[in-house]
Design a protein around this motif. Sequence first.
Motif, PDB file in Angstrom:
ATOM      1  N   GLY A 112      13.708 -11.125 -18.759  1.00  0.00           N
ATOM      2  CA  GLY A 112      13.689 -11.685 -17.627  1.00  0.00           C
ATOM      3  C   GLY A 112      14.709 -13.368 -18.279  1.00  0.00           C
ATOM      4  N   ILE A 113      14.234 -14.136 -17.468  1.00  0.00           N
ATOM      5  CA  ILE A 113      15.265 -15.142 -17.975  1.00  0.00           C
ATOM      6  C   ILE A 113      13.954 -15.560 -18.963  1.00  0.00           C
ATOM      7  CG2 ILE A 113      16.023 -15.372 -15.403  1.00  0.00           C
ATOM      8  CD1 ILE A 113      13.637 -17.598 -15.201  1.00  0.00           C
ATOM      9  N   SER A 114      14.726 -17.222 -19.499  1.00  0.00           N
ATOM     10  CA  SER A 114      13.738 -17.346 -20.555  1.00  0.00           C
ATOM     11  C   SER A 114      13.167 -18.195 -19.967  1.00  0.00           C
ATOM     12  CB  SER A 114      14.532 -18.467 -20.865  1.00  0.00           C
ATOM     13  OG  SER A 114      14.250 -18.788 -22.663  1.00  0.00           O
ATOM     14  N   ARG A 115      11.930 -18.307 -20.695  1.00  0.00           N
ATOM     15  CA  ARG A 115      10.695 -19.328 -19.837  1.00  0.00           C
ATOM     16  C   ARG A 115       9.575 -19.668 -20.886  1.00  0.00           C
ATOM     17  NH1 ARG A 115      10.719 -14.396 -19.087  1.00  0.00           N
ATOM     18  NH2 ARG A 115       9.053 -12.912 -18.277  1.00  0.00           N
ATOM     19  N   SER A 116       9.029 -20.672 -21.086  1.00  0.00           N
ATOM     20  CA  SER A 116       7.945 -20.851 -22.211  1.00  0.00           C
ATOM     21  C   SER A 116       6.363 -21.102 -21.764  1.00  0.00           C
ATOM     22  CB  SER A 116       8.062 -22.095 -22.557  1.00  0.00           C
ATOM     23  OG  SER A 116       9.908 -22.187 -22.949  1.00  0.00           O
ATOM     24  N   ASP A 117       5.779 -21.502 -22.608  1.00  0.00           N
ATOM     25  CA  ASP A 117       4.653 -21.324 -22.532  1.00  0.00           C
ATOM     26  C   ASP A 117       4.164 -23.273 -22.937  1.00  0.00           C
ATOM     27  OD1 ASP A 117       1.608 -21.815 -21.799  1.00  0.00           O
ATOM     28  OD2 ASP A 117       1.461 -20.330 -24.027  1.00  0.00           O
TER      29      ASP A 117
END
Length: 449
Positions: A173-178
């Motif tokens: 999926g899409i780029s996502r961060s903690d």
Amino acid sequence: MSTRKKVAFYTLGCKLNFSETSTIARSFGEEGFNRVDFSEHADLYVINTCSVTENADKRFKAIVKQAQKANPNAFVAAIGCYAQLKPQELADVDGVDLVLGATEKFNLTSYINDLLNHPERSRGVGEVHSCDIEDADFYVGSYSIGDRTRAFLKVQDGCDYKCTYCTIPLARGISRSDTMQNVLNNAKEIAAQNIKEIVLTGVNIGDYGKGEFGNKLHEHTFLDLVTELDKIDGIERLRISSIEPNLLKNETIDLVSKSRAFVPHFHIPLQSGSNEILKLMKRRYMRELYVDRVSKIKEVMPQACIGVDVIVGFPGETDAHFLETYHFLNELDISYLHVFMYSERDNTAAASMDGVVSSKVRNKRSKMLRGLSVKKRRTFYESQLGTQKTVLFESENKNGYIHGFTENYVKVKAPWNPELVNTLQKIELTKIDDDGLVRFQYVKQLVFK
């Protein structure tokens, strides 16, 4: 449950998969399961799959058979990238009871408890629970613990890049961060368990902080993250895993050069030394930028180790393109190569491109670059002889020897001594052994801690 059931895990692929396997395994401990080795008798076998290369796909059936041999009556569950991309294909493999996609894998314990309460429902039929990848828009933090000397800490997931050979955006999926606070909290938890080194991992970690988190904009950048991680007490070493050259900024390189804990070791994907092939791959840089990144690192950290990913046999790669890559790498001040033979992946643009390179030619080119990698590593190791370094020793006894890595990723060996495990020792590198590993002498009296 009246007795504690046993669960075993097998992980294919990258450091990110290992971090997620470890986190999922801890959730089973909270549910009353005991974790055992994959070769042992268990009630449940979990296979965390990878689909970066064709070989990883092919290994899956053999691993399922290994589980069935250990316990023919056990449940077998498949999770991970391959499970998201081709769930029905995995579900059709004899012996597989459950296949979970990108979002469902983090709820594995719930699905397993449901199956254990209704064991007749799944026997012979692989259940699939897999979302559309567009639904994988939330973040689950994780870190691996198992090897006492090193932990993989996930800081980012997914990817917004459209490289023409890659299925990872389709699988994760899409780029996502903690959030930064979650990453720092996880790092502190790791440090509290006497683990000396943390490796930051993700799909595209240089993209950390991009876009939104939940319903609000993310507040921090990758530089912010590494700056704060460097301040955490109890972590002896921090290592950045693979980072895209276009996202490795001067500020990050400068921070590492002056850092308390970050080590002078970078792994930077190149994929091709030909600008024409890089354009076909839809990479976000040209080779000139790569030269600039290597030059910057060596300017401020002359003894830094630099590893390179490269793909051979991409569609349209002629002999001239390959030789361009070979000579580019040969002249570049890098330390080792990870060489991948291009393999066609469904639903990627490259799979339908003209100029298919034969398997024979792919193999030949791979062999040439692997030979170059041996030469590069040897040259780098020779450049380090006579220097003083700190080695972190691993936990495995391999044929009577203990191994470890210096801060700049020189692999050393010494006669097995269990007291050395998970200790940092000051050494001077003295000679390269016949197996290519480095011998040393201690600079000062051994300290065990």
